[in-house]
Enzyme design. Sequence first.
Site, short mmCIF file in Angstrom:
data_model
loop_
_atom_site.label_atom_id
_atom_site.label_comp_id
_atom_site.label_asym_id
_atom_site.label_seq_id
_atom_site.Cartn_x
_atom_site.Cartn_y
_atom_site.Cartn_z
N SER A 49 0.86 -1.18 0.00
CA SER A 49 0.00 0.00 0.00
C SER A 49 0.90 1.23 0.00
CB SER A 49 -0.87 0.00 1.26
OG SER A 49 -0.04 0.18 2.40
N ASP A 84 -1.14 -1.64 -3.98
CA ASP A 84 -2.46 -1.89 -3.39
C ASP A 84 -3.15 -0.54 -3.11
OD1 ASP A 84 -4.50 -3.38 -2.26
OD2 ASP A 84 -3.53 -3.53 -0.29
N HIS A 177 -11.94 -4.62 5.34
CA HIS A 177 -10.52 -4.71 5.71
C HIS A 177 -10.39 -4.87 7.23
CE1 HIS A 177 -9.64 -2.32 1.86
NE2 HIS A 177 -9.00 -3.47 1.72
N GLY A 208 -9.22 -10.23 3.06
CA GLY A 208 -9.17 -11.69 3.20
C GLY A 208 -9.02 -12.19 4.63
N THR A 209 -8.58 -11.31 5.52
CA THR A 209 -8.39 -11.72 6.92
C THR A 209 -9.69 -12.13 7.58
OG1 THR A 209 -6.45 -10.33 7.26
CG2 THR A 209 -7.77 -10.81 9.22
N ASN A 228 -6.85 -10.86 -1.14
CA ASN A 228 -5.89 -9.99 -0.45
C ASN A 228 -5.86 -10.27 1.04
OD1 ASN A 228 -6.08 -8.88 -2.99
ND2 ASN A 228 -6.36 -6.78 -2.29
N THR A 231 -3.90 -8.05 7.34
CA THR A 231 -3.99 -8.02 8.80
C THR A 231 -3.63 -9.35 9.45
OG1 THR A 231 -5.74 -6.38 8.56
CG2 THR A 231 -5.53 -7.41 10.72
P1 13P Z 1 -7.01 -7.51 5.38
O1 13P Z 1 -6.07 -6.59 6.08
O2 13P Z 1 -8.37 -7.50 6.00
O3 13P Z 1 -6.47 -8.88 5.24
O4 13P Z 1 -7.23 -6.91 3.93
C1 13P Z 1 -6.14 -6.80 3.07
C2 13P Z 1 -6.52 -6.11 1.83
O5 13P Z 1 -7.61 -6.20 1.34
C3 13P Z 1 -5.49 -5.30 1.18
O6 13P Z 1 -5.98 -4.61 0.09
#
Ligand code: 13P
Length: 287
Positions: A49, A84, A177, A208-209, A228, A231
Amino acid sequence: MLVNAKEMLDKAYENGYAIGHFNTNNLEWTKAILKAAEEKQTAVIVAASEGAIKYMGGFKVVADLVKVMHDEMGITVPVAIHLDHGSYEGAKKAIEAGFTSVMFDGSHFPLEENLEKTKEIAELAHSKGMSVEAEVGGIGGEEDGVRSAGELADVEECKKIASLGIDFLAAGIGNIHGVYPADWQGLNFDRLREISDAVKMPIVLHGGTGIPDDQIKKAISLGVSKINVNTECQLVFAEATRKYIEAGKDKQGKGFDPRKLLADGTQAVIDKVEEKIDMFGSANSAK
Ligand code: 13P
């Protein structure tokens, strides 16, 4: 050599699995993601990012770090270095700095402006052989200070942005996120199905977390080809590092040496990335 993410995602889309996008934060993270991908014999997307890029020292630092580390480690699987949630200016900087893939996130702009800017970035990136991700609707939660309530993307808007020649689409389907709140309603598969039928291209699942495995697998079966994760890797890194310090290991011998101090955390990231790769179904796809 690093590659763009188009071919790996098209292959995943056709074969019903997803490629992991893992955010990097530093040298250890980069090494961990590459090591896990090589061990699992899968293509991977190393992502950064703009906040992480600033932290690490700039766009070129990140692009070159991933490139050089890939070469020095003798990585044989396809690897893309991806921006990102890029801003308009950030996307241009990433293109200049040698990233191989870029996300332009214009989801906070009015639709027409998002479409206009996405088209411009897509043309510029494609002229350099890079792949392009775009976004409509908002992904919930907070990413580098950008907050969104987590809308469901509008199907007509998805169609419009998909027609601009982008390579993969991030569309909100109830994903958020960061860690999901206890009252989270889950992914909206009806909307995902509608979007997927309309755009017929790889769809990106941000946040994705913490999405339960069964929901991830269903999302992949409906056209999600890039997932993605950020976290979750941060959490396991912090947990392993805390355990190391709480056990007093930093005070034993030269346990304070960063090579030792960060080793358990780094291993935890490797393990997490490998676990995700297995769950996304991409292991051995690069063989
Ligand atoms: P998380 O931090 O929830 O895994 O999301 C990551 C993400 O989508 C990065 O673009």
